[in-house]
Design a protein around this motif. Structure first.
Motif, short mmCIF file in Angstrom:
data_model
loop_
_atom_site.label_atom_id
_atom_site.label_comp_id
_atom_site.label_asym_id
_atom_site.label_seq_id
_atom_site.Cartn_x
_atom_site.Cartn_y
_atom_site.Cartn_z
N MET A 1 -8.05 10.63 1.74
CA MET A 1 -7.51 10.90 0.32
C MET A 1 -6.82 12.29 0.19
O MET A 1 -7.95 13.41 0.75
CB MET A 1 -9.14 11.06 -0.32
N ASN A 2 -6.00 12.39 -0.45
CA ASN A 2 -5.10 13.84 0.10
C ASN A 2 -5.25 13.54 -1.85
O ASN A 2 -4.65 13.41 -2.63
CB ASN A 2 -3.72 13.34 0.41
N THR A 3 -5.60 15.27 -1.72
CA THR A 3 -5.90 16.25 -3.31
C THR A 3 -4.94 16.70 -3.30
O THR A 3 -5.35 16.96 -3.89
CB THR A 3 -7.12 16.20 -3.41
N ARG A 4 -4.35 16.92 -2.07
CA ARG A 4 -2.81 18.68 -2.47
C ARG A 4 -1.77 17.80 -2.18
O ARG A 4 -1.55 17.09 -0.99
CB ARG A 4 -3.73 19.55 -1.37
N LEU A 5 -0.97 18.95 -2.66
CA LEU A 5 0.62 18.43 -2.38
C LEU A 5 1.13 19.36 -0.98
O LEU A 5 0.12 20.30 -1.22
CB LEU A 5 1.73 19.09 -3.78
N GLY A 54 8.12 13.37 -17.48
CA GLY A 54 8.67 12.28 -16.78
C GLY A 54 9.14 12.41 -15.46
O GLY A 54 9.59 11.50 -14.64
N ALA A 55 10.17 13.61 -15.24
CA ALA A 55 10.69 13.89 -14.26
C ALA A 55 9.92 13.85 -13.33
O ALA A 55 10.17 13.69 -12.18
CB ALA A 55 11.41 15.33 -15.03
N ILE A 56 8.14 14.50 -13.38
CA ILE A 56 7.25 14.41 -12.09
C ILE A 56 6.96 12.67 -12.14
O ILE A 56 7.22 12.96 -10.85
CB ILE A 56 6.31 14.45 -12.72
N GLU A 57 7.20 12.28 -12.52
CA GLU A 57 6.55 10.87 -12.99
C GLU A 57 8.13 10.07 -11.13
O GLU A 57 8.31 9.32 -10.46
CB GLU A 57 6.77 9.77 -13.58
N LEU A 58 9.22 10.43 -11.85
CA LEU A 58 10.57 9.40 -11.21
C LEU A 58 10.69 10.49 -9.76
O LEU A 58 10.77 9.80 -9.34
CB LEU A 58 11.60 10.27 -12.17
N GLY A 59 9.93 11.88 -9.68
CA GLY A 59 10.62 12.78 -8.63
C GLY A 59 9.53 12.60 -7.75
O GLY A 59 9.43 12.57 -6.13
N PHE A 60 8.06 12.09 -8.41
CA PHE A 60 6.64 11.90 -6.92
C PHE A 60 7.03 11.32 -7.33
O PHE A 60 5.79 9.98 -6.43
CB PHE A 60 5.74 12.97 -7.56
N GLN A 61 6.91 9.70 -7.64
CA GLN A 61 7.04 8.19 -7.75
C GLN A 61 5.70 7.90 -7.93
O GLN A 61 5.32 7.10 -7.66
CB GLN A 61 7.37 7.90 -6.42
N VAL A 62 4.96 8.59 -9.15
CA VAL A 62 3.29 8.66 -9.62
C VAL A 62 3.61 7.64 -11.16
O VAL A 62 4.68 8.04 -12.11
CB VAL A 62 2.91 9.40 -9.64
N ASN A 63 2.45 7.16 -11.78
CA ASN A 63 2.53 6.62 -12.43
C ASN A 63 1.23 7.85 -13.79
O ASN A 63 0.51 7.83 -13.54
CB ASN A 63 2.38 5.33 -13.16
N GLU A 76 -2.08 23.56 -12.00
CA GLU A 76 -2.67 22.72 -10.87
C GLU A 76 -3.12 21.14 -11.69
O GLU A 76 -3.20 20.86 -10.75
CB GLU A 76 -3.91 23.72 -11.04
N ASP A 77 -3.58 21.61 -12.53
CA ASP A 77 -3.80 19.97 -13.76
C ASP A 77 -2.41 19.38 -13.11
O ASP A 77 -2.08 17.92 -12.75
CB ASP A 77 -3.74 19.92 -15.41
N ILE A 78 -1.04 19.25 -12.86
CA ILE A 78 -0.04 18.43 -13.20
C ILE A 78 -0.43 17.90 -11.62
O ILE A 78 -0.15 16.86 -11.44
CB ILE A 78 1.10 19.58 -12.98
N GLU A 79 -0.76 18.99 -10.77
CA GLU A 79 -0.63 18.89 -9.34
C GLU A 79 -2.04 17.74 -9.12
O GLU A 79 -1.80 16.74 -8.32
CB GLU A 79 -1.16 20.07 -8.29
N ARG A 80 -2.68 17.89 -9.63
CA ARG A 80 -4.26 17.10 -9.88
C ARG A 80 -3.93 15.65 -9.97
O ARG A 80 -4.42 14.52 -9.72
CB ARG A 80 -4.99 17.14 -10.54
N LEU A 81 -3.29 15.35 -11.40
CA LEU A 81 -2.65 14.66 -11.67
C LEU A 81 -2.03 13.38 -10.73
O LEU A 81 -1.99 11.69 -10.63
CB LEU A 81 -2.24 14.11 -13.31
N ILE A 82 -0.82 14.02 -10.62
CA ILE A 82 0.36 13.51 -8.94
C ILE A 82 -1.27 12.97 -8.47
O ILE A 82 -0.80 11.43 -7.31
CB ILE A 82 0.61 14.70 -8.89
N GLN A 88 -5.14 6.07 -7.03
CA GLN A 88 -4.90 5.12 -7.32
C GLN A 88 -4.28 4.43 -7.34
O GLN A 88 -4.63 2.78 -6.85
CB GLN A 88 -4.90 5.18 -8.67
N TYR A 89 -3.01 4.39 -7.05
CA TYR A 89 -2.39 3.19 -7.11
C TYR A 89 -2.47 2.63 -5.66
O TYR A 89 -2.05 1.82 -5.04
CB TYR A 89 -0.81 3.80 -6.12
#
Length: 94
Positions: A1-5, A54-63, A76-82, A88-89
């Motif tokens: 499980m990778n929890t860091r960028l 929206g840009a993060i979703e596109l750039g990191f291919q996440v939902n 850090e919250d954004i990183e956690r969400l990514i 989940q995927y």
């Protein structure tokens, strides 16, 4: 499980934050860090935050979904969400 960028992904995230929140000039913090409070950055409003996610979703291919908006306080919250979206995927794919 990778929890860091990775460092490259983190720099990509910081670049998206600067671009989508239109941070430039003297009022822009010199350094964006994980502890940076996103909503306290100069000129941030709900539409800019929405465009950023929206840009993060596109750039990191996440939902991230709309539920991500109230969860974002720090970078850090954004990183956690990514990372959570990636996990989940991966769980659905296996």
């Amino acid at each position: 499980m990778n929890t860091r960028l990775t460092p490259q992904e983190r720099e990509q995230l910081y670049s998206l934050i600067r671009e989508k929140l239109e941070l430039s000039g003297e009022e822009c913090p010199e350094e964006i860090e994980n502890s940076t409070m996103v909503r306290e950055l100069p000129g941030v409003d709900s539409m800019k935050l929405f465009r950023l996610l929206g840009a993060i979703e596109l750039g990191f291919q996440v939902n991230l979904g709309f539920e991500a908006i109230p969860q974002v306080e720090t970078v850090e919250d954004i990183e956690r969400l990514i990372c959570e979206s990636r996990e989940q995927y991966a769980a659905r794919a296996s």
